[in-house]
Design an enzyme around this catalytic site. Structure first.
Site, PDB file in Angstrom:
ATOM      1  N   THR A  95      16.061  12.953 146.008  1.00 35.20           N
ATOM      2  CA  THR A  95      15.323  13.873 145.150  1.00 35.20           C
ATOM      3  C   THR A  95      16.338  14.419 144.154  1.00 35.20           C
ATOM      4  O   THR A  95      17.477  14.712 144.528  1.00 35.20           O
ATOM      5  CB  THR A  95      14.696  15.039 145.932  1.00 35.20           C
ATOM      6  N   HIS A  96      15.962  14.512 142.903  1.00 36.69           N
ATOM      7  CA  HIS A  96      16.877  14.950 141.839  1.00 36.69           C
ATOM      8  C   HIS A  96      18.162  14.147 141.859  1.00 36.69           C
ATOM      9  O   HIS A  96      19.248  14.681 141.621  1.00 36.69           O
ATOM     10  CB  HIS A  96      17.193  16.443 141.959  1.00 36.69           C
ATOM     11  N   SER A 131     -11.566  -4.613 107.776  1.00 34.56           N
ATOM     12  CA  SER A 131     -11.053  -4.474 109.148  1.00 34.56           C
ATOM     13  C   SER A 131     -10.712  -5.811 109.790  1.00 34.56           C
ATOM     14  O   SER A 131     -10.370  -5.861 110.970  1.00 34.56           O
ATOM     15  CB  SER A 131     -12.078  -3.733 110.022  1.00 34.56           C
ATOM     16  N   ASN A 155     -23.499  -2.365 113.861  1.00 39.67           N
ATOM     17  CA  ASN A 155     -23.225  -1.269 114.792  1.00 39.67           C
ATOM     18  C   ASN A 155     -23.369  -1.707 116.246  1.00 39.67           C
ATOM     19  O   ASN A 155     -22.498  -1.454 117.075  1.00 39.67           O
ATOM     20  CB  ASN A 155     -24.160  -0.095 114.509  1.00 39.67           C
ATOM     21  N   SER A 188      23.572  -6.840 125.030  1.00 42.83           N
ATOM     22  CA  SER A 188      23.834  -5.904 123.940  1.00 42.83           C
ATOM     23  C   SER A 188      24.405  -6.675 122.755  1.00 42.83           C
ATOM     24  O   SER A 188      25.193  -7.606 122.938  1.00 42.83           O
ATOM     25  CB  SER A 188      24.837  -4.851 124.399  1.00 42.83           C
TER      26      SER A 188
END
Lengths: 295, 141
Positions: free
Chosen positions: A167-168, A35, A122, A289
């Site tokens: 809204t929306h 690990s 542990n 881009s």
């Protein structure tokens, strides 16, 4: 290779278990158990725990003053070497704890092997992860505070500007743009509040729990807890060593920060679009881009 | 943890340097009949049940849409033609500033409520900054 268990093991032979086994694990089993590729970030915290544990061993009479001095010196050296990268795990190290014990025994020989008395990987890892998270959560809250201030600064700069509340994505009712910006700031203050509350619950040290039942050695879990900045040690060794609630809670709190960042990011995407044209990004915080030169 | 520590400075930088365009925002604020709710609530203050007020305000929007007008461009006759309860006084709520100022209950978008939020949030942000400044673990590292 000598069979004398008191002699310091060489590199690659530091497995923390094996006395009752006839041979080592198969390569596939060793690969499964390894690990260090993700727990190495716990190394500074594991070493801090080791120094606190060494002091407790001294007070229990299990180390002499000279041994303690040598051990603290070696652990502190190891901390510096971990920090600058000169000490790192090798292939044969199963985990961060084993790699660091190898480092310690390389410096101290047989004395390095005394540190492991009364503790288990542990309770070590249960403690290390708490320390790692409690330490770094300060940096996280610092960053969230900076973001809160950035949002407040933007709201203040444009405090009287009206904007279409939507809204929306349809015009709904006018709002102050500052009102909308502060809505995001409120979400981030709740995130911080959650992390502060989480920290209070996480300030309990499992060190001294051993694998599950505590230790028969006269150790002092509260002294370790105090040195590591915890409020107290756990009241139940089984719960202490097995509890990962704090990890799950942290994941939720962090995921919610991500959701809030996503909501804010979505606004910026909309506001800077040609269709909206409400805002402009500074070039320093935009990327382009690879195909479209206009973006 | 590590991802957030990578991401947050970039988001903060982006927000801190964001330039808004107040003229675009202000011009867009009243568009899309955004003050229709204010008309309905004005009617409610005149004693009209909200159910009817909603219908009347909706009829006003439909009329404007047909005629290619904004709500505040209707003359007295057009208002009365839609519904007699739309008296010329309704124009008092047909401004963005009026609509904002009217939402002055706690949590509303009125300028004084927003200023209060700003003040309270600044204190919280400073508190969060102070909390983050020291780690209880640091001394042991």
């Amino acid at each position: 290779m000598t069979a004398d268990p008191s002699s310091p093991p060489g590199p690659g032979t530091t497995r923390l278990w094996g006395g009752r086994f006839g041979g080592g694990p198969s390569p596939a089993m060793a690969a499964l158990s390894r690990s260090t590729h993700f727990d190495w970030r716990l190394a500074p915290f594991d070493l801090a725990g080791s120094r606190a544990h060494a002091r407790v061993l001294r007070r229990a009479g299990l180390l002499t003053d000279d041994e303690l001095t040598a051990m603290i010196g070696a652990l502190t050296e190891l901390s510096a070497e971990v920090a600058d990268g000169t000490f790192a795990p090798v292939e044969a190290d199963e985990d961060v704890h084993e790699a660091l014990e190898r480092g310690l025994t390389e410096k101290l020989g047989a004395l390095g092997g005394k540190l492991r008395a009364g503790r288990s990987r542990n309770d070590q890892v249960a403690t290390d992860l708490r320390l790692y998270l409690r330490h770094h959560v300060r940096a996280l809250v610092g960053e969230l505070s900076s973001l809160e201030f950035a949002l407040l600064g933007l709201a203040e700069r444009y405090q009287d500007v009206a904007a279409p509340g939507m809204t929306h994505l349809q015009h709904a009712q006018p709002v102050l743009l500052a009102h909308q910006l502060l809505a995001h700031a409120h979400a981030f203050t709740r995130d911080v509040d959650r992390l502060l509350d989480w920290d209070r619950r996480t300030a309990v040290s499992p060190y001294g729990s051993g694998a599950l039942a505590g230790s028969s050695l006269p150790l002092d879990p509260d002294a370790v807890a105090a040195e590591l900045g915890f409020d107290r040690a756990t009241d139940n060794s089984i719960d202490g060593v097995s509890d990962r609630d704090y990890a799950a809670e942290f994941c939720f709190a962090a995921a919610l920060v991500g959701v809030h960042l996503s909501r804010l990011g979505e606004e910026v995407v909309l506001w800077t679009s040609t269709e909206f044209g409400w805002a402009r990004l500074d070039d320093a915080w935009a990327t382009g881009s690879s195909i479209m030169p206009l973006k | 943890m590590e991802q957030l520590l990578l991401l947050l400075p970039a988001v903060t930088g982006m927000i801190a340097t964001l330039t808004l365009r107040p003229e675009v925002l202000e011009a867009a604020a009243p568009q899309g009949f955004a003050l229709a709710t204010d008309v309905a609530e004005w009617l409610v203050r005149q004693g009209v049940p909200f159910r009817s007020a909603h219908e009347i305000s909706g009829a006003m929007v439909a009329f404007c849409e047909q005629a290619g007008l904004e709500l505040d461009q209707l003359d007295d006759d057009q208002l009365a033609g839609i519904d007699e309860r739309l008296t010329p006084e309704v124009r008092s709520v047909l401004s963005v500033r009026g609509a904002l100022a009217a939402r002055k209950a706690r949590g509303g978008t009125a300028p004084e409520r927003v200023a209060e939020q700003l003040g309270a949030l600044k204190e919280l942000a400073a508190e969060h900054g102070r909390w983050s400044a020291s780690s209880p673990v640091a001394a042991a590292l």
